[in-house]
Design a protein around this motif. Structure first.
Motif, mmCIF file in Angstrom:
data_model
loop_
_atom_site.group_PDB
_atom_site.id
_atom_site.type_symbol
_atom_site.label_atom_id
_atom_site.label_comp_id
_atom_site.label_asym_id
_atom_site.label_seq_id
_atom_site.Cartn_x
_atom_site.Cartn_y
_atom_site.Cartn_z
ATOM 1 N N GLU A 230 88.018 13.272 97.634
ATOM 2 C CA GLU A 230 88.338 14.034 98.837
ATOM 3 C C GLU A 230 89.800 13.843 99.218
ATOM 4 O O GLU A 230 90.350 12.741 99.097
ATOM 5 C CB GLU A 230 87.429 13.598 99.988
ATOM 6 C CG GLU A 230 85.960 13.890 99.733
ATOM 7 C CD GLU A 230 85.031 13.303 100.787
ATOM 8 O OE1 GLU A 230 84.003 13.916 101.086
ATOM 9 O OE2 GLU A 230 85.346 12.207 101.310
ATOM 10 N N VAL A 253 89.698 18.891 101.715
ATOM 11 C CA VAL A 253 88.501 19.102 102.515
ATOM 12 C C VAL A 253 88.864 19.946 103.738
ATOM 13 O O VAL A 253 90.022 19.999 104.147
ATOM 14 C CB VAL A 253 87.868 17.763 102.967
ATOM 15 C CG1 VAL A 253 87.458 16.930 101.769
ATOM 16 C CG2 VAL A 253 88.825 16.978 103.851
ATOM 17 N N PHE A 258 83.679 18.494 101.899
ATOM 18 C CA PHE A 258 83.963 18.758 100.487
ATOM 19 C C PHE A 258 83.416 20.126 100.088
ATOM 20 O O PHE A 258 82.260 20.456 100.383
ATOM 21 C CB PHE A 258 83.322 17.662 99.636
ATOM 22 C CG PHE A 258 83.607 17.748 98.166
ATOM 23 C CD1 PHE A 258 84.723 17.151 97.635
ATOM 24 C CD2 PHE A 258 82.737 18.416 97.314
ATOM 25 C CE1 PHE A 258 84.982 17.209 96.274
ATOM 26 C CE2 PHE A 258 82.979 18.487 95.962
ATOM 27 C CZ PHE A 258 84.114 17.877 95.433
#
Length: 510
Positions: A230, A253, A258
């Motif tokens: 991420e 993100v 995500f």
């Protein structure tokens, strides 16, 4: 008033009883330096320990302790007939050490910088500000629980019970996965609190999320293969993958967490996704059910794997948390990572990973060869702490405590930092992210601010450090769990002073 000193001995030693360095180490350092600088020649006899103690006005045991260390290091030899003397066989290069090595450089000169590797230089560049290691509570440290809320008296009793008569399986050759009782307690807790069943034989006790993730990466990926992470995300994720020689591919993100389509666009060949679906670090987003199902479907169809980092999923202040990915997993593709150090106290250094059952045999072989396994000292006590219900009680108390501290932090930000930083309530977690308002954002360098805050005794983390790519957003990560509620407002006021002194303000032309 000058600091008191003791009179010189025949060796020219001068001790400072007010220094923090113990007297025996002062003696050892000065004798060692005299030998290296050839003020004491090879083979030269030294005064007896009784004479040195008398001349220095210290206990003879202090002198003996210093001499024993010098003997062990090879600088001094002891002979029954002749007493102590300087060793004859010291290497020549040790006796011609240049000035500045082990001693302050001459006036007006600075010591040369050490020749470091690129990764060491990068680590120094990205290191957080040095905040010291004393007992003073610091405002806003990230990932730190309130240590004063932990029942240490109870913990001491549990430790004593565990080690009064330890079982052979505990005091002998421990299983590579850790204490069997602790693994059973974790399995029972997860079944009740997190809603999924697992076999204790597939739970590995580790030293932290880095070891948990590195183990998983070594099990499912070859060197050089790719894993999605991420962006922004936990710095330790990148470090763990690098340790396993796995290539980390950052995936930006958004407010929903995500996104699989972005991950596939960044690196279609990746076979591991590292995500924090319950409470993304540092932005706090929660992965929605649709995206969870998409990610699970990808892993099932493409022989992929998912590392689910649930580092603070226990702290939810509004609504009920969604079920973990592990609870929705039908094909054994999700490894679940948890940490006790962030929930109880940092020095515990105990975390765990619940592996897919199919990976357990290979993991046992890998863990058996790992030299730095988690300490056994607290594992049995933690098993009792969980099994007897103390863990859930502690979480219940601290959940209320941390919710109140988040309210106090939001109030402090509004009172003292409006016009500088903006933040919003988070339904869970142990920290908030405060971003610079639009008026100062172009001139806001969060690393500079974090360093200035550290000098003022405030521990804030720069948001930009959580980015792996070149495009970085700036802001401050403010941990509130470990900050006493009564000190939050004054810490916000002090942080406002830091910003006024650090962030340049654009002045209008008159």
């Amino acid at each position: 008033m000058p600091r008191p000193t003791r009179k010189a001995a025949p060796l020219g030693l001068v001790l400072d009883p007010a220094a923090t360095l113990p007297l025996h180490r002062q003696i050892g350092q000065q004798v060692r330096r005299a030998i290296l600088e050839r003020r004491l020649a090879a083979g030269q006899r030294l005064p007896s320990s009784r004479l040195m103690a008398s001349e220095l006005d210290v206990a003879r045991g202090t002198v003996l302790l210093a001499m024993d260390q010098l003997i062990a290091e090879g600088y001094v030899v002891a002979q029954a007939a002749s007493g102590l003397s300087v060793a004859n066989d010291l290497p020549d290069e040790m006796l011609t050490a240049p000035p500045g090595r082990g001693a302050p450089p001459p006036a007006g000169r600075t010591a040369p910088a050490p020749a470091l590797s690129r990764r060491a230089r990068a680590a120094l560049r990205d290191a957080p500000p040095d905040l010291g290691f004393d007992d003073a509570p610091l405002a806003f440290p990230t990932g730190q629980p309130d240590r004063t809320a932990f029942p240490f008296a109870l913990w001491a009793r549990l430790l004593e019970r565990e080690w009064r008569q330890p079982l052979w399986a505990v005091a002998g050759a421990l299983h590579p996965f850790g204490h069997a009782g602790l693994r059973a307690a974790i399995a029972a807790y997860l079944g009740t609190a997190r809603g999924f069943t697992c076999d204790a034989e597939a739970i590995v006790v580790t030293t932290g999320v880095r070891q948990s993730l590195s183990l998983l990466a070594e099990l499912v990926l070859d060197r050089g293969e790719a894993a999605w992470i991420e962006e922004p995300g936990f710095v330790g994720t990148r470090e763990a993958l690098a340790f396993a020689d796995v290539r980390a591919v950052p995936v930006p993100v958004d407010s929903q967490g995500f996104a699989l389509h972005r991950a596939l666009a960044a690196e279609p060949a990746a076979r591991l996704a590292v995500v924090a679906p319950s409470h993304q670090f540092p932005l706090g987003s929660v992965l929605g059910l649709q995206r969870r199902l998409e990610l699970l479907s990808w892993a099932e169809r493409h022989d992929g794997w998912i590392a689910e980092d649930d580092f603070d999923g226990e702290y939810r202040y509004a609504g009920r948390p969604l079920a973990p990915l592990r609870a929705l997993d039908r094909s054994g593709r999700v490894a679940y990572l948890g940490s006790f150090s962030k929930l109880l106290f940092p020095a515990l250094r105990l975390s765990y990973v619940v592996l897919p059952a199919a990976l357990a045999p290979a993991a046992q072989v890998l863990m058996a060869a790992v030299p730095a396994r988690p300490s056994l000292l607290g594992q049995g006590a933690l098993a009792r702490f969980i099994a007897d219900g103390h863990f859930t009680s502690h979480l219940r108390r601290t959940r209320l405590l941390y919710a109140s501290r988040q309210d106090a932090l939001l109030a402090g930000l509004e009172r003292h930092l409006a016009g500088w930083l903006e933040s919003a309530r988070d339904p869970g977690g142990m920290h908030l992210v405060a971003r610079p308002v639009a008026a100062i954002a172009p001139r806001f360098d969060d690393r500079v601010v974090a360093a200035a805050a550290a000098r003022a005794g405030i521990a804030v983390s720069p948001l930009s450090a959580c980015h792996a790519g070149r495009r970085r957003r700036h802001g401050l990560i403010l941990g509130y769990a470990a900050t006493p509620e009564g000190g939050i407002d004054s810490a916000c006021a002090a942080l406002a002073d830091v910003l006024r002194d650090t962030v340049p303000v654009r002045r209008r032309n008159g």
